[in-house]
Motif scaffolding. Structure first.
Motif, PDB file in Angstrom:
ATOM      1  N   PHE A 153       0.848  -1.193   0.000  1.00 18.03           N
ATOM      2  CA  PHE A 153       0.000   0.000   0.000  1.00 18.03           C
ATOM      3  C   PHE A 153       0.883   1.243   0.000  1.00 18.03           C
ATOM      4  CE2 PHE A 153      -2.076   3.513   2.131  1.00 18.03           C
ATOM      5  CZ  PHE A 153      -3.281   3.587   1.443  1.00 18.03           C
ATOM      6  N   TYR A 154       0.547   2.206  -0.879  1.00 21.99           N
ATOM      7  CA  TYR A 154       1.356   3.425  -0.988  1.00 21.99           C
ATOM      8  C   TYR A 154       0.444   4.640  -1.094  1.00 21.99           C
ATOM      9  CZ  TYR A 154       4.614  -0.220  -2.434  1.00 21.99           C
ATOM     10  OH  TYR A 154       5.356  -1.382  -2.494  1.00 21.99           O
ATOM     11  N   MET A 155       0.581   5.540  -0.141  1.00 21.48           N
ATOM     12  CA  MET A 155      -0.114   6.822  -0.203  1.00 21.48           C
ATOM     13  C   MET A 155       0.849   7.856  -0.769  1.00 21.48           C
ATOM     14  SD  MET A 155      -1.467   9.315   2.886  1.00 21.48           S
ATOM     15  CE  MET A 155      -2.445   8.083   3.726  1.00 21.48           C
ATOM     16  N   ASN A 156       0.393   8.616  -1.759  1.00 20.37           N
ATOM     17  CA  ASN A 156       1.239   9.634  -2.378  1.00 20.37           C
ATOM     18  C   ASN A 156       0.466  10.927  -2.594  1.00 20.37           C
ATOM     19  OD1 ASN A 156       3.842   8.218  -3.016  1.00 20.37           O
ATOM     20  ND2 ASN A 156       2.446   6.859  -4.129  1.00 20.37           N
ATOM     21  N   VAL A 157       1.193  12.032  -2.626  1.00 24.42           N
ATOM     22  CA  VAL A 157       0.601  13.304  -3.043  1.00 24.42           C
ATOM     23  C   VAL A 157       0.594  13.320  -4.565  1.00 24.42           C
ATOM     24  CG1 VAL A 157       0.862  15.812  -3.104  1.00 24.42           C
ATOM     25  CG2 VAL A 157       1.316  14.563  -0.984  1.00 24.42           C
ATOM     26  N   PHE A 158      -0.589  13.383  -5.130  1.00 26.75           N
ATOM     27  CA  PHE A 158      -0.732  13.437  -6.585  1.00 26.75           C
ATOM     28  C   PHE A 158      -0.606  14.869  -7.077  1.00 26.75           C
ATOM     29  CE2 PHE A 158      -3.423  13.522 -10.462  1.00 26.75           C
ATOM     30  CZ  PHE A 158      -2.747  12.581 -11.216  1.00 26.75           C
ATOM     31  N   SER A 159      -1.250  15.801  -6.377  1.00 22.07           N
ATOM     32  CA  SER A 159      -1.094  17.221  -6.700  1.00 22.07           C
ATOM     33  C   SER A 159      -1.509  18.064  -5.507  1.00 22.07           C
ATOM     34  CB  SER A 159      -1.926  17.605  -7.939  1.00 22.07           C
ATOM     35  OG  SER A 159      -3.301  17.518  -7.671  1.00 22.07           O
ATOM     36  N   ASN A 160      -1.024  19.279  -5.477  1.00 24.07           N
ATOM     37  CA  ASN A 160      -1.400  20.247  -4.444  1.00 24.07           C
ATOM     38  C   ASN A 160      -1.344  21.622  -5.080  1.00 24.07           C
ATOM     39  OD1 ASN A 160      -2.070  21.356  -1.976  1.00 24.07           O
ATOM     40  ND2 ASN A 160       0.062  21.527  -1.322  1.00 24.07           N
ATOM     41  N   HIS A 161      -2.519  22.184  -5.352  1.00 21.60           N
ATOM     42  CA  HIS A 161      -2.592  23.408  -6.153  1.00 21.60           C
ATOM     43  C   HIS A 161      -3.834  24.192  -5.753  1.00 21.60           C
ATOM     44  CE1 HIS A 161      -1.659  25.893  -9.617  1.00 21.60           C
ATOM     45  NE2 HIS A 161      -2.873  25.710 -10.119  1.00 21.60           N
ATOM     46  N   ASN A 162      -3.658  25.505  -5.562  1.00 21.10           N
ATOM     47  CA  ASN A 162      -4.793  26.368  -5.211  1.00 21.10           C
ATOM     48  C   ASN A 162      -5.557  25.855  -3.988  1.00 21.10           C
ATOM     49  OD1 ASN A 162      -4.319  28.140  -7.352  1.00 21.10           O
ATOM     50  ND2 ASN A 162      -5.653  27.022  -8.744  1.00 21.10           N
ATOM     51  N   ASP A 163      -4.814  25.397  -2.978  1.00 18.41           N
ATOM     52  CA  ASP A 163      -5.396  24.862  -1.741  1.00 18.41           C
ATOM     53  C   ASP A 163      -6.189  23.581  -1.961  1.00 18.41           C
ATOM     54  OD1 ASP A 163      -4.413  26.851   0.057  1.00 18.41           O
ATOM     55  OD2 ASP A 163      -5.943  28.235  -0.685  1.00 18.41           O
ATOM     56  N   ILE A 164      -5.998  22.937  -3.103  1.00 13.62           N
ATOM     57  CA  ILE A 164      -6.630  21.653  -3.374  1.00 13.62           C
ATOM     58  C   ILE A 164      -5.554  20.573  -3.329  1.00 13.62           C
ATOM     59  CG2 ILE A 164      -7.959  20.256  -4.980  1.00 13.62           C
ATOM     60  CD1 ILE A 164      -9.510  22.637  -3.873  1.00 13.62           C
ATOM     61  N   LEU A 165      -5.665  19.688  -2.356  1.00 10.45           N
ATOM     62  CA  LEU A 165      -4.722  18.576  -2.197  1.00 10.45           C
ATOM     63  C   LEU A 165      -5.373  17.301  -2.722  1.00 10.45           C
ATOM     64  CD1 LEU A 165      -2.142  17.236  -0.934  1.00 10.45           C
ATOM     65  CD2 LEU A 165      -3.498  16.997   1.171  1.00 10.45           C
ATOM     66  N   THR A 166      -4.695  16.630  -3.647  1.00  4.60           N
ATOM     67  CA  THR A 166      -5.181  15.354  -4.169  1.00  4.60           C
ATOM     68  C   THR A 166      -4.203  14.260  -3.783  1.00  4.60           C
ATOM     69  OG1 THR A 166      -6.299  16.396  -6.045  1.00  4.60           O
ATOM     70  CG2 THR A 166      -5.811  14.057  -6.238  1.00  4.60           C
ATOM     71  N   LEU A 167      -4.718  13.236  -3.137  1.00  6.31           N
ATOM     72  CA  LEU A 167      -3.905  12.099  -2.733  1.00  6.31           C
ATOM     73  C   LEU A 167      -4.280  10.873  -3.544  1.00  6.31           C
ATOM     74  CD1 LEU A 167      -4.044  12.395   1.170  1.00  6.31           C
ATOM     75  CD2 LEU A 167      -2.320  13.326  -0.385  1.00  6.31           C
ATOM     76  N   SER A 168      -3.287  10.044  -3.830  1.00  3.71           N
ATOM     77  CA  SER A 168      -3.542   8.756  -4.467  1.00  3.71           C
ATOM     78  C   SER A 168      -3.224   7.653  -3.466  1.00  3.71           C
ATOM     79  CB  SER A 168      -2.708   8.583  -5.737  1.00  3.71           C
ATOM     80  OG  SER A 168      -1.325   8.528  -5.433  1.00  3.71           O
ATOM     81  N   TYR A 169      -4.032   6.593  -3.503  1.00  2.00           N
ATOM     82  CA  TYR A 169      -3.871   5.449  -2.622  1.00  2.00           C
ATOM     83  C   TYR A 169      -3.753   4.211  -3.513  1.00  2.00           C
ATOM     84  CZ  TYR A 169      -6.018   8.703   0.767  1.00  2.00           C
ATOM     85  OH  TYR A 169      -6.332   9.788   1.564  1.00  2.00           O
TER      86      TYR A 169
END
Length: 258
Positions: free
Chosen positions: A124-140
């Motif tokens: 299992f790997y949690m990663n930051v996919f993007s962080n832009h304009n106060d929007i954080l997207t994580l991938s699992y």
């Protein structure tokens, strides 16, 4: 048995916008930085001459995020819910998960022991996919193998509005979500012909596994969700220009959608 070990990666600076390459839709980085921390828990044991078990977990920590509901949402996919998401408590929970996995697979091996050497694994790997304009997207991302014809793989995305401290739902992006003809729009934007030939459904349902940038929203479907296993993960990107009449004004403004 290889001794259980914990690796805590040194805190590092992450540009406030960095998108991982699933389909190479990069966003221009900003000058500010986003600080994260990473915990890795890895272990393996030998059950018999032909069977090894291995588990690998990578979970992120976010020292700058203090909102409890956001943290609950970040970690619920990991199967962790705590009053305080400290590094020590998360390590303890991951260790419990590791022990439970090994115990369950030991029991499963009593029903089936491979004739040839195999490694059953759970990753299992949690990663930051993007962080832009106060929007954080994580991938699992999850993958593994426990015998049988093939392994498994899946990826889930969650989007967080760090300005307003909430998990982003489709209802935060679109007006009248249920009135949108999703099946028609998704079918028309399903561009991968090879994957489309392996559809298992007559209508593609909209789901909550998505990510977006200032130009489009991409819905992600895992193996067997709408297609056969051989199709792999399906991504259907829809330009916001096709959905402009349904977009909420605040969403348009925050994400600079033209």
């Amino acid at each position: 048995m290889r001794p259980f070990y914990l690796t805590i990666v040194t805190i590092f600076l992450f540009h406030s916008c960095s998108q991982k390459p699933i389909n190479n839709k990069a966003i221009i980085p900003e000058s500010s930085v986003f600080v994260i921390d990473s915990i890795k828990v890895n272990d393996s044991i030998k059950i018999s001459k032909t069977l090894h078990l291995e588990m690998n977990n990578k979970v992120l920590l976010f020292p700058s995020i203090q909102n409890k509901s956001v943290l609950d949402s970040i970690y619920n996919i990991v199967g962790i819910k705590l009053e305080n998401y400290s590094k020590e408590k998360i390590v303890k929970e991951l260790t419990k998960q590791k022990d439970t996995y090994f115990s369950q697979e030991k029991e499963n091996s009593k029903e089936y022991m491979p004739e040839f050497e195999q490694t059953w694994e759970d990753n299992f790997y949690m990663n930051v996919f993007s962080n832009h304009n106060d929007i954080l997207t994580l991938s699992y991302e999850s993958n593994g193998f426990s015998g049988g014809a093939h392994g498994y793989y899946s990826i889930l995305f969650k989007n967080f509005d760090l300005k307003n401290n909430k998990t982003i739902q489709l209802s935060d992006i679109f007006n009248e979500v249920q009135k949108i003809n999703w099946d028609k729009i998704l079918m028309e934007n399903f561009k991968n012909k090879d994957q489309k030939e392996m559809l298992l459904v007559d209508k593609i349902p909209v789901n909550n596994n998505f990510y977006f940038n200032d130009k489009e929203i991409t819905f992600v479907y895992n193996q067997y969700e709408i297609t056969a296993y051989a199709a792999g993960v399906v991504e259907i990107a829809i330009p916001f220009s096709e959905l402009k009449s349904y977009l909420k004004p605040d969403f348009i403004k925050q994400n600079n959608i033209k």
